[in-house]
Design an enzyme around this catalytic site. Sequence first.
Site, mmCIF file in Angstrom:
data_model
loop_
_atom_site.group_PDB
_atom_site.id
_atom_site.type_symbol
_atom_site.label_atom_id
_atom_site.label_comp_id
_atom_site.label_asym_id
_atom_site.label_seq_id
_atom_site.Cartn_x
_atom_site.Cartn_y
_atom_site.Cartn_z
ATOM 1 N N PRO A 175 -3.946 -2.715 -1.290
ATOM 2 C CA PRO A 175 -3.692 -1.659 -0.278
ATOM 3 C C PRO A 175 -3.165 -0.293 -0.696
ATOM 4 O O PRO A 175 -2.741 0.187 -1.438
ATOM 5 C CB PRO A 175 -2.675 -2.788 0.948
ATOM 6 N N ASP A 207 3.242 8.952 -11.262
ATOM 7 C CA ASP A 207 2.464 8.060 -11.451
ATOM 8 C C ASP A 207 1.308 7.381 -12.462
ATOM 9 O O ASP A 207 1.697 6.236 -12.859
ATOM 10 C CB ASP A 207 2.359 6.537 -10.602
ATOM 11 N N SER A 212 -3.433 5.681 -8.320
ATOM 12 C CA SER A 212 -2.497 5.941 -9.274
ATOM 13 C C SER A 212 -3.152 5.003 -10.429
ATOM 14 O O SER A 212 -3.978 5.035 -11.845
ATOM 15 C CB SER A 212 -1.540 5.729 -9.828
ATOM 16 N N ALA A 213 -3.333 3.495 -10.416
ATOM 17 C CA ALA A 213 -3.778 3.096 -11.214
ATOM 18 C C ALA A 213 -5.607 3.022 -11.915
ATOM 19 O O ALA A 213 -5.964 2.612 -12.446
ATOM 20 C CB ALA A 213 -3.622 1.561 -10.735
ATOM 21 N N LYS A 242 0.797 -2.084 -10.337
ATOM 22 C CA LYS A 242 2.575 -1.369 -10.960
ATOM 23 C C LYS A 242 3.663 -1.764 -9.708
ATOM 24 O O LYS A 242 3.699 -1.988 -8.372
ATOM 25 C CB LYS A 242 1.725 0.364 -10.918
ATOM 26 N N SER A 268 1.015 1.946 -0.539
ATOM 27 C CA SER A 268 1.964 0.790 -0.500
ATOM 28 C C SER A 268 2.911 0.283 -1.442
ATOM 29 O O SER A 268 3.396 -0.463 -1.742
ATOM 30 C CB SER A 268 0.603 -0.214 -0.840
ATOM 31 N N GLY A 269 2.734 1.833 -2.172
ATOM 32 C CA GLY A 269 4.240 1.318 -3.401
ATOM 33 C C GLY A 269 4.102 0.356 -5.090
ATOM 34 O O GLY A 269 4.491 0.429 -5.601
ATOM 35 N N GLY A 303 1.161 2.246 -7.075
ATOM 36 C CA GLY A 303 0.362 2.680 -7.816
ATOM 37 C C GLY A 303 -1.120 2.757 -7.598
ATOM 38 O O GLY A 303 -2.134 2.569 -8.724
#
Length: 266
Positions: free
Chosen positions: A93, A133, A102-103, A9, A96-97, A99
Amino acid sequence: MVTEIAKAKLNLALHVRARRPDGYHELETLFAFVEHGDLLQVEPAEADSFALTGPFAAVLSEEGDNLVTRAARAFREAFGGGAHAITLDKHLPVASGIGGGSADAAATLRALGRLHGVAVEDMFAIADGLGSDVPACLFGRTAIGKGRGEQLEAVAGLPGTPVLLVNPGVAVSTAEVFRRWDGIDRGPLPADPRQGRNDLEPPARAIAPVIDAVLALLTAQPGAGLTRMSGSGATCFALFDSEAKRDAAAEVLAAKDWWVLPSRLT
């Protein structure tokens, strides 16, 4: 066996509007997704099991409970379906921002839904309970996100646009980044959200100054357009006007021993 890609994401823009009484933050963000990510496989089994493979498996191996197993439990509590063997091939990783967790949770829900005939739209309440997210990752399309990010409105995306993701190998705590946000509301998303900003960049860059170097090097690459940090960092990205220029930039950034992922927007 059902296989799902847990696509990375990106936040093409992320405006933090206010701290909420419930401890969360009021957001306006433009979510987008790329073709690549983690790979999740699910199949019915006599007993639950969870296995990790892939280059970032070791980072999660000590966790025990995680968003994938929590998603599977929440699905069974809501819809039944029995036990499952789940394998997560971890390529994104952690912290790491983009997602990753969440993904992975969203991919778990989609896979279980396919196995047991449950529609995606019937799983958003579960997704919302798993994390801010996760609904966007379950939706899996370019969208404006409001509230905590769970209020989603599909918008036209840029499918096929070459993109390069770069992470300098630094895990950044989302909670710490939000804690350091200065509390100033700098306004809503503009009519073209790509012209917005990421309000979490300044605090993330204070925590991990190497983000400055990543953004500077990405911006300097021929063909790079929109360049920004995603989410709470430390992964940054640039959209490119051709795959050839993206791939040339990937070679330059990889020479820094940073994690790089050449991909395309979906």
